[in-house]
Motif scaffolding. Sequence first.
Motif, short mmCIF file in Angstrom:
data_model
loop_
_atom_site.label_atom_id
_atom_site.label_comp_id
_atom_site.label_asym_id
_atom_site.label_seq_id
_atom_site.Cartn_x
_atom_site.Cartn_y
_atom_site.Cartn_z
N LYS A 64 0.84 -1.20 0.00
CA LYS A 64 0.00 0.00 0.00
C LYS A 64 0.88 1.25 0.00
O LYS A 64 2.07 1.19 0.29
CB LYS A 64 -0.91 0.01 1.24
N LYS A 72 0.89 3.61 2.12
CA LYS A 72 1.44 3.87 3.46
C LYS A 72 2.77 3.12 3.68
O LYS A 72 3.65 3.61 4.38
CB LYS A 72 0.43 3.53 4.55
N HIS A 73 2.92 1.96 3.05
CA HIS A 73 4.18 1.23 3.17
C HIS A 73 5.30 1.96 2.45
O HIS A 73 6.43 2.05 2.96
CB HIS A 73 4.03 -0.19 2.61
N ILE A 126 5.45 5.15 1.88
CA ILE A 126 5.75 6.36 2.66
C ILE A 126 6.70 6.02 3.80
O ILE A 126 7.70 6.71 4.02
CB ILE A 126 4.45 7.00 3.19
N LYS A 127 6.41 4.94 4.51
CA LYS A 127 7.25 4.52 5.63
C LYS A 127 8.67 4.18 5.16
O LYS A 127 9.65 4.58 5.79
CB LYS A 127 6.62 3.31 6.33
N LYS A 181 10.67 7.36 4.09
CA LYS A 181 10.90 8.36 5.13
C LYS A 181 12.36 8.44 5.56
O LYS A 181 12.83 9.51 5.93
CB LYS A 181 10.03 8.08 6.36
N THR A 221 -2.80 11.68 -1.82
CA THR A 221 -3.42 12.18 -0.59
C THR A 221 -2.80 13.48 -0.11
O THR A 221 -3.38 14.17 0.72
CB THR A 221 -3.29 11.13 0.54
N LYS A 222 -1.63 13.83 -0.62
CA LYS A 222 -0.99 15.08 -0.20
C LYS A 222 -1.47 16.29 -0.99
O LYS A 222 -1.24 17.42 -0.59
CB LYS A 222 0.53 14.95 -0.32
#
Length: 146
Positions: free
Chosen positions: A11, A13-14, A16-17, A20, A78-79
């Motif tokens: 996903k 979110k993965h 993004i993590k 980072k 989403t940003k």
Amino acid sequence: ECLQNNHKAQKIKHLIKISKRISLTNNETTDSNKKHHPRKNCACKYCKKDRDQGCENPHKCATIAKEILNKIAPKFNTKSKPKKDSLSLTHSRKEKNQQAHERRQGEIIFDPTTTIRTTLGDCFRIFTDPSKQSDRPAHRLQAPMR
């Protein structure tokens, strides 16, 4: 392939993590365990963990994850923030809509600021031609000047 198999990235979110850590370089962190170095053998705790899970070059994977995130179309990003268009209903107009709905009489003005936490299908009942879908975000037209 490494992102999916070793990092288990499925996903956004993965990604993004994973990406980072790139921002944890230079002066952005003082914790030496977290400070990431842009090289194959970086010793930060995140890269060490990734190497333990089978990744040969965690920095490269973090860079690829960031590149993928940068390629997401604005419609799905989403940003990205929608343009301010001043078309949202006022508090009093929303109250009038609620009263008209409860009484089952009167005019209800469509509120273009639709927010729902379930699925998009719960918001709209529209039939479209799938071949005419776009990746570009839909923007509401500006309200005419009065």
